[in-house]
Scaffold this motif. Structure first.
Motif, PDB file in Angstrom:
ATOM      1  N   VAL A   1       0.880  -1.161   0.000  1.00 51.48           N
ATOM      2  CA  VAL A   1       0.000   0.000   0.000  1.00 51.48           C
ATOM      3  C   VAL A   1       0.916   1.209   0.000  1.00 51.48           C
ATOM      4  CG1 VAL A   1      -1.768   1.287   1.254  1.00 51.48           C
ATOM      5  CG2 VAL A   1      -1.764  -1.219   1.331  1.00 51.48           C
ATOM      6  N   GLN A   2       0.786   2.088  -0.993  1.00 50.15           N
ATOM      7  CA  GLN A   2       1.664   3.255  -1.017  1.00 50.15           C
ATOM      8  C   GLN A   2       0.997   4.437  -1.694  1.00 50.15           C
ATOM      9  OE1 GLN A   2       5.291   2.258  -3.062  1.00 50.15           O
ATOM     10  NE2 GLN A   2       4.357   2.249  -5.079  1.00 50.15           N
ATOM     11  N   ASN A   3       1.482   5.628  -1.305  1.00 49.22           N
ATOM     12  CA  ASN A   3       1.066   6.887  -1.931  1.00 49.22           C
ATOM     13  C   ASN A   3      -0.448   7.064  -1.951  1.00 49.22           C
ATOM     14  OD1 ASN A   3       3.827   7.296  -2.529  1.00 49.22           O
ATOM     15  ND2 ASN A   3       3.604   6.154  -4.427  1.00 49.22           N
ATOM     16  N   THR A   4      -1.074   6.900  -0.793  1.00 46.66           N
ATOM     17  CA  THR A   4      -2.521   7.029  -0.723  1.00 46.66           C
ATOM     18  C   THR A   4      -2.931   7.710   0.576  1.00 46.66           C
ATOM     19  OG1 THR A   4      -4.607   5.832  -1.046  1.00 46.66           O
ATOM     20  CG2 THR A   4      -2.970   4.793   0.369  1.00 46.66           C
ATOM     21  N   THR A   5      -4.195   8.124   0.645  1.00 46.89           N
ATOM     22  CA  THR A   5      -4.790   8.655   1.863  1.00 46.89           C
ATOM     23  C   THR A   5      -5.943   7.745   2.262  1.00 46.89           C
ATOM     24  OG1 THR A   5      -4.217  10.932   1.320  1.00 46.89           O
ATOM     25  CG2 THR A   5      -6.017  10.622   2.879  1.00 46.89           C
ATOM     26  N   ILE A   6      -5.964   7.372   3.526  1.00 51.82           N
ATOM     27  CA  ILE A   6      -7.053   6.566   4.058  1.00 51.82           C
ATOM     28  C   ILE A   6      -7.702   7.380   5.166  1.00 51.82           C
ATOM     29  CG2 ILE A   6      -7.696   4.442   5.237  1.00 51.82           C
ATOM     30  CD1 ILE A   6      -5.149   3.179   3.966  1.00 51.82           C
TER      31      ILE A   6
ATOM     32  N   VAL B   1       3.454  -0.811   4.026  1.00 52.12           N
ATOM     33  CA  VAL B   1       2.627   0.390   3.898  1.00 52.12           C
ATOM     34  C   VAL B   1       3.588   1.561   3.936  1.00 52.12           C
ATOM     35  CG1 VAL B   1       0.742   1.734   4.867  1.00 52.12           C
ATOM     36  CG2 VAL B   1       0.730  -0.759   5.099  1.00 52.12           C
TER      37      VAL B   1
ATOM     38  N   ASN C   1       4.529   5.860   2.530  1.00 41.71           N
ATOM     39  CA  ASN C   1       4.172   7.146   1.922  1.00 41.71           C
ATOM     40  C   ASN C   1       2.660   7.354   1.900  1.00 41.71           C
ATOM     41  OD1 ASN C   1       6.921   7.697   1.350  1.00 41.71           O
ATOM     42  ND2 ASN C   1       6.772   6.439  -0.478  1.00 41.71           N
ATOM     43  N   CYS C   2       2.024   7.204   3.084  1.00 44.54           N
ATOM     44  CA  CYS C   2       0.572   7.328   3.176  1.00 44.54           C
ATOM     45  C   CYS C   2       0.182   8.354   4.232  1.00 44.54           C
ATOM     46  CB  CYS C   2      -0.055   5.988   3.543  1.00 44.54           C
ATOM     47  SG  CYS C   2       0.151   4.721   2.286  1.00 44.54           S
ATOM     48  N   THR C   3      -0.991   8.922   4.065  1.00 43.98           N
ATOM     49  CA  THR C   3      -1.617   9.754   5.084  1.00 43.98           C
ATOM     50  C   THR C   3      -2.800   8.974   5.622  1.00 43.98           C
ATOM     51  OG1 THR C   3      -0.956  11.803   4.012  1.00 43.98           O
ATOM     52  CG2 THR C   3      -2.794  11.931   5.565  1.00 43.98           C
ATOM     53  N   ILE C   4      -2.867   8.890   6.940  1.00 42.90           N
ATOM     54  CA  ILE C   4      -3.907   8.103   7.585  1.00 42.90           C
ATOM     55  C   ILE C   4      -4.659   8.987   8.566  1.00 42.90           C
ATOM     56  CG2 ILE C   4      -4.307   6.200   9.170  1.00 42.90           C
ATOM     57  CD1 ILE C   4      -1.925   4.799   7.882  1.00 42.90           C
TER      58      ILE C   4
ATOM     59  N   ILE D   1       4.704   7.308   7.280  1.00 42.71           N
ATOM     60  CA  ILE D   1       3.263   7.391   7.456  1.00 42.71           C
ATOM     61  C   ILE D   1       2.934   8.691   8.185  1.00 42.71           C
ATOM     62  CG2 ILE D   1       1.216   6.273   8.422  1.00 42.71           C
ATOM     63  CD1 ILE D   1       2.678   4.637   6.244  1.00 42.71           C
TER      64      ILE D   1
END
Length: 107
Positions: A22-27, A50, A52-55, A81
């Motif tokens: 899971v990479q380069n995404t916002t959840i 996981v 490079n994500c924003t959570i 993260i």
């Protein structure tokens, strides 16, 4: 993206999975943003990355390891993260009957 107003509204659940990226995404969700579990006897959720994500999570955990049966979890890496607007950044929560939780890395 889940509706942050409602509980029990996980973003992503990985159940008895392997070789996940899971990479380069916002959840953004109302409950667990990422939940990694092991439910099946003699199975392993492993090799999960996981990065490079924003959570965002309006409720409880942002990264959860929650084996509720006898499945194991190993070799999970979280990198770069960004955690915002939550009351808990990460939780490792084995339940009764859980087996091994090994090699979990946050960097």
């Amino acid at each position: 993206m889940g509706d942050r107003r409602w509980p029990n509204n996980d973003g992503v659940d990985f159940v008895d999975c392997s070789d996940v990226l899971v990479q380069n995404t916002t959840i953004s969700t109302g409950d667990d943003a990422i939940c990694i579990t092991g439910h099946v006897s003699n199975s392993t959720s492993h090799n999960i990355h996981v990065r490079n994500c924003t959570i965002e999570s309006a409720a409880m955990k942002v990264a959860v390891f929650d084996p509720v049966a006898s499945g194991a979890i190993s070799d999970v890496t979280f990198e770069d993260i960004r955690v915002i607007d939550t009351n808990r950044g990460a939780a490792v929560q084995p339940r009764s009957g859980a087996t091994d939780i090994l090699n979990i890395t946050f960097r």
